[in-house]
Motif scaffolding. Structure first.
Motif, short mmCIF file in Angstrom:
data_model
loop_
_atom_site.label_atom_id
_atom_site.label_comp_id
_atom_site.label_asym_id
_atom_site.label_seq_id
_atom_site.Cartn_x
_atom_site.Cartn_y
_atom_site.Cartn_z
N ARG A 197 2.23 1.66 -3.48
CA ARG A 197 1.22 2.18 -4.42
C ARG A 197 0.98 3.67 -4.23
O ARG A 197 0.33 4.32 -5.05
CB ARG A 197 -0.11 1.44 -4.23
N ASP A 248 -4.49 5.92 5.56
CA ASP A 248 -4.90 5.24 4.33
C ASP A 248 -5.86 6.14 3.56
O ASP A 248 -6.93 6.47 4.05
CB ASP A 248 -5.58 3.92 4.71
N TRP A 249 -5.46 6.54 2.36
CA TRP A 249 -6.32 7.38 1.53
C TRP A 249 -6.71 6.67 0.23
O TRP A 249 -7.03 7.30 -0.78
CB TRP A 249 -5.69 8.74 1.26
N ASP A 250 -6.76 5.35 0.26
CA ASP A 250 -7.22 4.56 -0.88
C ASP A 250 -8.74 4.53 -0.86
O ASP A 250 -9.36 3.57 -0.39
CB ASP A 250 -6.63 3.15 -0.81
N THR A 251 -9.35 5.60 -1.33
CA THR A 251 -10.79 5.77 -1.26
C THR A 251 -11.39 5.87 -2.67
O THR A 251 -10.68 6.21 -3.62
CB THR A 251 -11.14 7.06 -0.48
N SER A 309 -0.76 4.95 -1.62
CA SER A 309 -2.08 5.15 -1.05
C SER A 309 -2.10 5.05 0.47
O SER A 309 -3.16 5.11 1.09
CB SER A 309 -3.07 4.13 -1.62
N ARG A 310 -0.91 4.90 1.07
CA ARG A 310 -0.84 4.79 2.52
C ARG A 310 0.47 5.39 3.02
O ARG A 310 1.50 5.25 2.40
CB ARG A 310 -0.94 3.34 2.97
N ALA A 354 0.83 -1.21 0.00
CA ALA A 354 0.00 0.00 0.00
C ALA A 354 0.86 1.26 0.00
O ALA A 354 0.56 2.23 -0.69
CB ALA A 354 -0.95 -0.01 1.20
N ALA A 375 -9.71 10.26 4.63
CA ALA A 375 -8.70 9.21 4.81
C ALA A 375 -9.03 8.49 6.11
O ALA A 375 -9.78 8.99 6.95
CB ALA A 375 -7.29 9.80 4.86
#
Length: 175
Positions: free
Chosen positions: A57, A78-81, A59-60, A54, A89
């Motif tokens: 990627r 974590d901002w994988d939204t 996203s974290r 993550a 987040a």
């Protein structure tokens, strides 16, 4: 104390320290998604198979607190939204080693995490914590509001019972 952001390379280089931190917290009763028995291999698999990818990627965020160069705490943002939630987040896995608690480490990690969220233009933070756990008053003291409580949400680390979780949020000022 020093706060450091880890990247995929430094996660791998410090895998044994991260593993020891998570292992100690789970064995101390932290309700952070794992149940006993919980081995060092289980802990390493979490960092290398979940957090590392993550972070790679983009996203974290993994932020650690060091005392005398040794990891004493960690927290993740974590901002994988989905596209309709690009303004928020999630706070994940606030950990402080049991022998390092009551020194303000968790508070400093959370304040730094919030600064990162502001820089990412993510003014809404969400989290969940075991209801009536020692972390709940910390979050409240930092301005997190209770959205609600879900009974029987997660199996306790030692098994045998279901614990409730409290869902909390914070609107960051100045975003």
């Amino acid at each position: 104390m020093q706060l450091v952001t880890l990247n995929p390379d430094t996660i791998n280089a410090r895998l044994s320290e991260l593993s020891a931190l998570l292992h100690a917290c789970v064995h101390d009763g932290a309700s952070i998604g794992f149940i006993l028995p919980f081995s060092s291999n289980d802990s390493e698999a979490f960092w290398s198979g979940n957090v590392g990818p993550a972070v790679a990627r983009g996203s974290r965020l993994l932020l650690v607190a060091q005392l005398d160069g040794v990891i004493a705490g960690a927290v993740q943002l974590d901002w994988d939204t989905p596209p309709n939630q690009a303004h928020r987040a999630e706070v994940r896995k606030l950990l402080v080693h049991p022998v390092c608690r009551r020194r303000g480490i968790a508070r400093q990690l959370m304040q730094a995490l919030e600064a990162h969220a502001r820089a990412l233009s993510r003014p809404l933070l969400t989290l969940d914590t075991r209801t009536q756990d020692h972390a709940e008053p910390l979050y409240a003291s930092l301005g997190y509001q209770v959205a609600g409580m879900i009974p029987g949400y997660a199996l306790a680390p030692e098994g045998g019972r279901l614990d409730a979780t409290t869902v909390m949020y914070k609107q960051l000022p100045g975003c």
